[in-house]
Scaffold this motif. Sequence first.
Motif, short mmCIF file in Angstrom:
data_model
loop_
_atom_site.label_atom_id
_atom_site.label_comp_id
_atom_site.label_asym_id
_atom_site.label_seq_id
_atom_site.Cartn_x
_atom_site.Cartn_y
_atom_site.Cartn_z
N CYS A 143 -30.76 -33.84 -69.15
CA CYS A 143 -31.48 -33.29 -67.99
C CYS A 143 -32.95 -33.12 -68.36
N LYS A 144 -33.84 -33.74 -67.56
CA LYS A 144 -35.28 -33.65 -67.84
C LYS A 144 -35.94 -32.49 -67.12
N GLY A 145 -35.18 -31.78 -66.31
CA GLY A 145 -35.76 -30.63 -65.61
C GLY A 145 -36.68 -31.01 -64.47
N CYS A 146 -36.31 -32.06 -63.74
CA CYS A 146 -37.18 -32.51 -62.64
C CYS A 146 -37.06 -31.60 -61.42
N GLY A 147 -35.93 -30.95 -61.26
CA GLY A 147 -35.78 -30.01 -60.15
C GLY A 147 -35.19 -30.58 -58.88
N ILE A 148 -34.90 -31.88 -58.86
CA ILE A 148 -34.36 -32.49 -57.64
C ILE A 148 -33.04 -31.84 -57.24
N CYS A 149 -32.18 -31.60 -58.20
CA CYS A 149 -30.87 -31.01 -57.87
C CYS A 149 -31.02 -29.66 -57.19
N GLU A 185 -30.06 -22.37 -59.89
CA GLU A 185 -31.21 -21.51 -60.12
C GLU A 185 -32.27 -22.31 -60.86
N TRP A 186 -33.51 -22.01 -60.52
CA TRP A 186 -34.61 -22.80 -61.05
C TRP A 186 -35.67 -21.87 -61.61
N LYS A 187 -35.78 -21.78 -62.91
CA LYS A 187 -36.85 -20.95 -63.46
C LYS A 187 -37.28 -21.49 -64.83
S1 SF4 Z 1 -31.83 -33.57 -60.99
FE1 SF4 Z 1 -31.34 -31.61 -61.98
S2 SF4 Z 1 -29.88 -32.15 -63.60
FE2 SF4 Z 1 -30.90 -34.02 -62.99
S3 SF4 Z 1 -32.62 -34.22 -64.41
FE3 SF4 Z 1 -33.38 -33.21 -62.58
S4 SF4 Z 1 -33.20 -31.00 -63.06
FE4 SF4 Z 1 -31.90 -32.11 -64.52
#
Ligand code: SF4
Length: 98
Positions: free
Chosen positions: A78-84, A94-96
């Motif tokens: 997980c790269k922490g892009c925040g899409i999910c 949760e996103w922090k």
């Molecule tokens: S979509 Fe969510 S799980 Fe996937 S890389 Fe981005 S933050 Fe991580």
Amino acid sequence: MKCAKDIHETILWPDLTPGCEIYEGGTSALTKTGEWRVVTPKWLQDKCKQCVLCAPFCPDSSIPVRDGRRTDFDYDHCKGCGICAQVCPFSAIEWKED
Ligand code: SF4
Ligand code: SF4
């Protein structure tokens, strides 16, 4: 021809491929993209309705789905892009910042 597993931090420059190219597929599992992350999503299981909408949106396939149900994040990738967190209709992610 070099395989991706042969290209690492200790390889000497004469042994690199031109442009550090990799000549095989399916190599992303070897790269722990989770090390790039500065924000970590957290799965709130009590809020999750198992709609599984988040999984196909993840560009890194870091939301494993087993028997039709999502499981916890693959934090190695997980790269922490925040899409999910953006697509979850039930605020179950949760996103922090770390
Ligand atoms: S979509 Fe969510 S799980 Fe996937 S890389 Fe981005 S933050 Fe991580
Ligand atoms: S989108 Fe939200 S509610 Fe649906 S499976 Fe993912 S975390 Fe659970």
